[in-house]
Design an enzyme around this catalytic site. Sequence first.
Site, short mmCIF file in Angstrom:
data_model
loop_
_atom_site.label_atom_id
_atom_site.label_comp_id
_atom_site.label_asym_id
_atom_site.label_seq_id
_atom_site.Cartn_x
_atom_site.Cartn_y
_atom_site.Cartn_z
CE LYS A 68 -2.34 -1.54 3.60
NZ LYS A 68 -1.96 -2.96 3.62
CB THR A 69 3.74 2.34 2.09
OG1 THR A 69 3.00 2.28 3.30
CG2 THR A 69 4.69 3.54 2.14
CG ASP A 113 0.46 3.37 6.86
OD1 ASP A 113 -0.51 2.72 6.44
OD2 ASP A 113 1.53 2.85 7.21
CB THR A 162 -4.44 -3.39 8.20
OG1 THR A 162 -4.46 -2.76 9.50
CG2 THR A 162 -3.08 -3.16 7.56
NE ARG A 221 6.38 -4.44 5.21
CZ ARG A 221 5.33 -3.65 5.45
NH1 ARG A 221 4.44 -4.01 6.35
NH2 ARG A 221 5.16 -2.53 4.78
#
Length: 355
Positions: A68-69, A113, A162, A221
């Site tokens: 997302k980032t 975020d 999230t 990740r």
Amino acid sequence: MTRRTEITTPEILPREKRSEASLRPRRLSGFIGQENLKEALEISIQAARARGEPLDHILFHGPPGLGKTTLALLLAREMAVSIISTSGPVLEKAADLVGALTNLSKGDILFIDEIHRLRPVIEEFLYPAMEDFKVEVRLSEGPRAHTMTMAVEPFTLVGATTRFGLLTAPMRARFGITERLDFYPAAELARVIERSAGIMGVQATRGGARELAARARGTPRVANRLLRRVRDFAQVRADGVLDVEVVREALELLNVDEAGLDAMDTRILKTVVDKFEGGPVGLGSLAVALGEDAGTIEEVYEPFLIQEGFIMRGPRGRVATRKAYERLGRPFPEGGHGPVGGDSGPPHPNLFGPR
């Protein structure tokens, strides 16, 4: 209780920020996976650039560690604009947001975020900024308080969360584009690993990349974190090449099995099966039995276990599936556990549904 982290934790760890940034793609075309989402963004970018307008406000939601980032940063690069990044917990009062908004030029991106953790007063402050590109600044307090209206340049708010269900309806309604990021299939994750290995200067065979991808919980990740640890193992215990056997030996040492389950995942399954006879068991009871923070169980470990079909969740609590019993080598109870939700119907479909 303290918040524990395992090697398969999908959240970014403080020491990883620099290494993770070096692995991010430079263009949207280099972003692997999420093809439908990527195509939709490319269309929006081309249309906005052709009209000379900012992008519509965008909300990304889904489990942590999926990009997302990275997508927010790529949007800024594709639009050739600046980006200011912050997070919901950091913004405690409206004044914290005024500086960021007034420093934005036309078309710039404000990235927030964990936007579901914004305070209500910050949400109210954001609404006129998102809709009318103006903010109300309070100049004094008390019954005779004065406010001043300040215009801000047209900008794009990109939010990431999230916990989509925790966003208020008015906030969700103000995003013109809402996109969900899903877990990666192993084939796409293997491509991510091969790309990261190339950047890191590590030689990885195709079989080694696939073996690592199968254990990375569908999360880039996690895949990159495991890749760094397997690289260390290969450098010290092998010839530096990440083949299938090296990957298997390294991940066995790290307690990550062939299904991607780590030590904590196995503890959760064993607790539900052995201590609570397969369930249903509530989140609070499960947290106490594990000696773990309830939020960590619900937000970090459960999504993957539910996604992979090891547990189900309904109004009455968590229930271990046949797959979990087979994974632990236990016989599945005759007749199963019955409906998870009693008379309420099938398990709740939302990964972040009832507690």
